[in-house]
Design a protein around this motif. Structure first.
Motif, PDB file in Angstrom:
ATOM      1  N   GLY A 175      42.413   7.781 -26.113  1.00  0.00           N
ATOM      2  CA  GLY A 175      43.143   6.656 -25.551  1.00  0.00           C
ATOM      3  C   GLY A 175      42.274   5.443 -25.248  1.00  0.00           C
ATOM      4  O   GLY A 175      41.068   5.432 -25.504  1.00  0.00           O
ATOM      5  N   VAL A 176      42.919   4.434 -24.687  1.00  0.00           N
ATOM      6  CA  VAL A 176      42.253   3.167 -24.371  1.00  0.00           C
ATOM      7  C   VAL A 176      41.874   3.144 -22.894  1.00  0.00           C
ATOM      8  O   VAL A 176      42.701   3.413 -22.021  1.00  0.00           O
ATOM      9  N   ILE A 177      40.614   2.830 -22.639  1.00  0.00           N
ATOM     10  CA  ILE A 177      40.121   2.699 -21.271  1.00  0.00           C
ATOM     11  C   ILE A 177      40.037   1.224 -20.925  1.00  0.00           C
ATOM     12  O   ILE A 177      39.535   0.415 -21.707  1.00  0.00           O
ATOM     13  N   VAL A 178      40.534   0.860 -19.760  1.00  0.00           N
ATOM     14  CA  VAL A 178      40.449  -0.509 -19.270  1.00  0.00           C
ATOM     15  C   VAL A 178      39.432  -0.547 -18.137  1.00  0.00           C
ATOM     16  O   VAL A 178      39.550   0.197 -17.158  1.00  0.00           O
ATOM     17  N   THR A 179      38.417  -1.378 -18.278  1.00  0.00           N
ATOM     18  CA  THR A 179      37.341  -1.436 -17.285  1.00  0.00           C
ATOM     19  C   THR A 179      36.758  -2.836 -17.226  1.00  0.00           C
ATOM     20  O   THR A 179      36.996  -3.656 -18.125  1.00  0.00           O
ATOM     21  N   GLY A 180      36.026  -3.119 -16.186  1.00  0.00           N
ATOM     22  CA  GLY A 180      35.254  -4.346 -16.122  1.00  0.00           C
ATOM     23  C   GLY A 180      33.862  -4.103 -16.674  1.00  0.00           C
ATOM     24  O   GLY A 180      33.391  -2.965 -16.723  1.00  0.00           O
ATOM     25  N   LEU A 181      33.199  -5.173 -17.114  1.00  0.00           N
ATOM     26  CA  LEU A 181      31.838  -5.082 -17.626  1.00  0.00           C
ATOM     27  C   LEU A 181      30.974  -6.178 -17.022  1.00  0.00           C
ATOM     28  O   LEU A 181      31.430  -7.312 -16.862  1.00  0.00           O
ATOM     29  N   LYS A 182      29.732  -5.806 -16.696  1.00  0.00           N
ATOM     30  CA  LYS A 182      28.739  -6.787 -16.255  1.00  0.00           C
ATOM     31  C   LYS A 182      27.552  -6.720 -17.212  1.00  0.00           C
ATOM     32  O   LYS A 182      27.013  -5.646 -17.469  1.00  0.00           O
ATOM     33  N   VAL A 183      27.141  -7.877 -17.737  1.00  0.00           N
ATOM     34  CA  VAL A 183      26.017  -7.928 -18.665  1.00  0.00           C
ATOM     35  C   VAL A 183      24.716  -7.825 -17.879  1.00  0.00           C
ATOM     36  O   VAL A 183      24.451  -8.634 -16.987  1.00  0.00           O
ATOM     37  N   CYS A 184      23.891  -6.839 -18.213  1.00  0.00           N
ATOM     38  CA  CYS A 184      22.628  -6.617 -17.491  1.00  0.00           C
ATOM     39  C   CYS A 184      21.424  -7.183 -18.236  1.00  0.00           C
ATOM     40  O   CYS A 184      20.488  -7.687 -17.620  1.00  0.00           O
ATOM     41  N   ASN A 185      21.430  -7.107 -19.572  1.00  0.00           N
ATOM     42  CA  ASN A 185      20.304  -7.623 -20.356  1.00  0.00           C
ATOM     43  C   ASN A 185      20.782  -7.969 -21.753  1.00  0.00           C
ATOM     44  O   ASN A 185      21.759  -7.397 -22.257  1.00  0.00           O
ATOM     45  N   THR A 186      20.091  -8.915 -22.385  1.00  0.00           N
ATOM     46  CA  THR A 186      20.460  -9.375 -23.713  1.00  0.00           C
ATOM     47  C   THR A 186      19.214  -9.767 -24.492  1.00  0.00           C
ATOM     48  O   THR A 186      18.296 -10.364 -23.923  1.00  0.00           O
ATOM     49  N   TYR A 187      19.171  -9.405 -25.774  1.00  0.00           N
ATOM     50  CA  TYR A 187      18.096  -9.908 -26.621  1.00  0.00           C
ATOM     51  C   TYR A 187      18.583 -10.010 -28.062  1.00  0.00           C
ATOM     52  O   TYR A 187      19.569  -9.380 -28.454  1.00  0.00           O
ATOM     53  N   GLU A 188      17.901 -10.852 -28.835  1.00  0.00           N
ATOM     54  CA  GLU A 188      18.277 -11.102 -30.216  1.00  0.00           C
ATOM     55  C   GLU A 188      17.816  -9.957 -31.121  1.00  0.00           C
ATOM     56  O   GLU A 188      16.718  -9.431 -30.961  1.00  0.00           O
TER      57      GLU A 188
END
Length: 253
Positions: A196-209
Motif C-alpha cells: 500500500g501507500v504510506i503518507v508521511t512527512g520528510l525532512k531533508v538532512c543532507n544533499t550532494y551532487e
C-alpha cells in the motif's frame, strides 16, 4: 539531556539504552570488527581532527586494542599527544562507538601501531532505523512529494535509492524538488509494492551532487521520516525484510 560513562564517553539518554558493559560481549564485538576489517574513525583534539584506521590485533597483557597508523605522520603525532579519543565504526550495519585514552605507539609484528585500552563499555546502536537497504533497480521505488505552487497542490515524483525505518535517500533526476538540507515536506506518498501507500512527512538532512551512468548530474538527498505512524513504520520494515530476503535468494543461486 546527556550522561557520561566511567570512561568519559558523553552519551545521550537515548544512547544509554544501548550501552554494553559485558567484557565478553565487548571482546566478541571487537574481534568481529577486526575480522571484517571494518573502517574505524578515531577523533581527537576535541573532535576537530581524525584518522581512518582499522583493528590489527590485541595485546592481552596490557588489555590493549591495536590500531593501524594513519597515512599522515603529522596527524599520527598529534593523535599520540591527545589525551581523549572518540572511536566510531560499524559492525553488521550497526553503529558502534567508544572512548579511549591516550594512544601509545608500539611495534606489532614488525610494524608500527597504536595501542589503546580495550573499552570498559561501548555503545552499539541496535535501533532498526540504522539498517538501510538499496531498493530495486529493475522496479524502482517512487516517492511523490506534494508541492503547493501558486495555491495549487502539485505532486513531484522522485526515485528512492535506499530505505530504512527512519528515512530514505532520494534522487531527483528532473530537478523538480528543492531537496536542500533543512527543507521539510508535510505530505509525501511512498508506494510500497503489495503493502500500500504510506503518507508521511520528510525532512531533508543532507544533499550532494552525483553523476549517473548516463552522465546526468543530479542530487542525492538523505531524508528523515517525520510524523510517520507506527503501523506505517511496520510496513516499511516488512518491505525491507522482503528486499533482504530477495537479495539472499539471489546470492544463494
Amino acid at each position: 539531556m546527556s550522561s557520561a560513562t566511567a570512561e568519559g564517553l558523553s552519551i545521550s539518554d537515548e544512547e544509554s539504552k544501548y550501552l554494553i558493559h559485558s567484557r565478553t560481549e565487548i571482546a566478541f564485538l571487537l574481534h568481529g570488527i577486526m575480522k571484517h576489517n571494518a573502517l574505524i574513525t578515531v577523533y581527537f583534539n576535541g573532535g576537530s581532527e581524525f584518522i581512518l584506521t582499522s583493528i590489527v590485533g590485541f595485546d592481552p597483557a596490557n588489555n590493549g586494542l591495536l590500531l593501524d597508523l594513519g597515512p599522515d605522520d603529522d596527524l599520527n603525532k598529534r593523535l599520540a599527544e591527545s589525551k581523549h579519543l572518540l572511536i566510531t565504526t560499524t559492525h553488521e550495519r550497526v553503529k558502534v562507538k567508544f572512548s579511549g585514552t591516550q594512544a601509545t605507539r608500539v611495534n606489532y609484528k614488525g610494524h608500527a601501531a597504536f595501542r589503546v585500552g580495550v573499552p570498559q563499555n561501548l555503545i552499539r546502536m541496535q535501533r532498526r532505523e540504522y539498517y538501510r537497504i538499496a531498493t530495486s533497480i529493475v522496479h524502482p521505488l517512487k516517492c511523490r512529494i506534494m508541492l503547493p505552487i501558486d495555491g495549487v497542490d502539485l505532486m513531484a515524483e522522485v526515485t528512492v535509492l535506499d530505505i530504512s525505518c527512519g528515512g530514505v535517500a532520494l534522487i531527483d533526476q528532473h530537478h523538480s524538488v528543492d531537496l536542500e538540507p533543512g527543507n521539510s515536506y508535510a505530505i509525501c506518498h511512498l508506494a510500497l509494492p503489495d503493502l500500500g501507500v504510506i503518507v508521511t512527512g520528510l525532512k531533508v538532512c543532507n544533499t550532494y551532487e552525483v553523476t549517473l551512468r548516463n552522465g546526468l548530474a543530479c542530487k542525492r538527498s538523505g531524508c528523515q521520516f517525520i510524523g510517520m505512524q507506527e503501523s506505517d513504520r511496520n510496513r516499511v520494515q516488512r518491505y525491507i525484510t522482503r528486499l533482504e530476503r530477495d537479495l539472499h535468494a539471489i546470492g544463494g543461486r
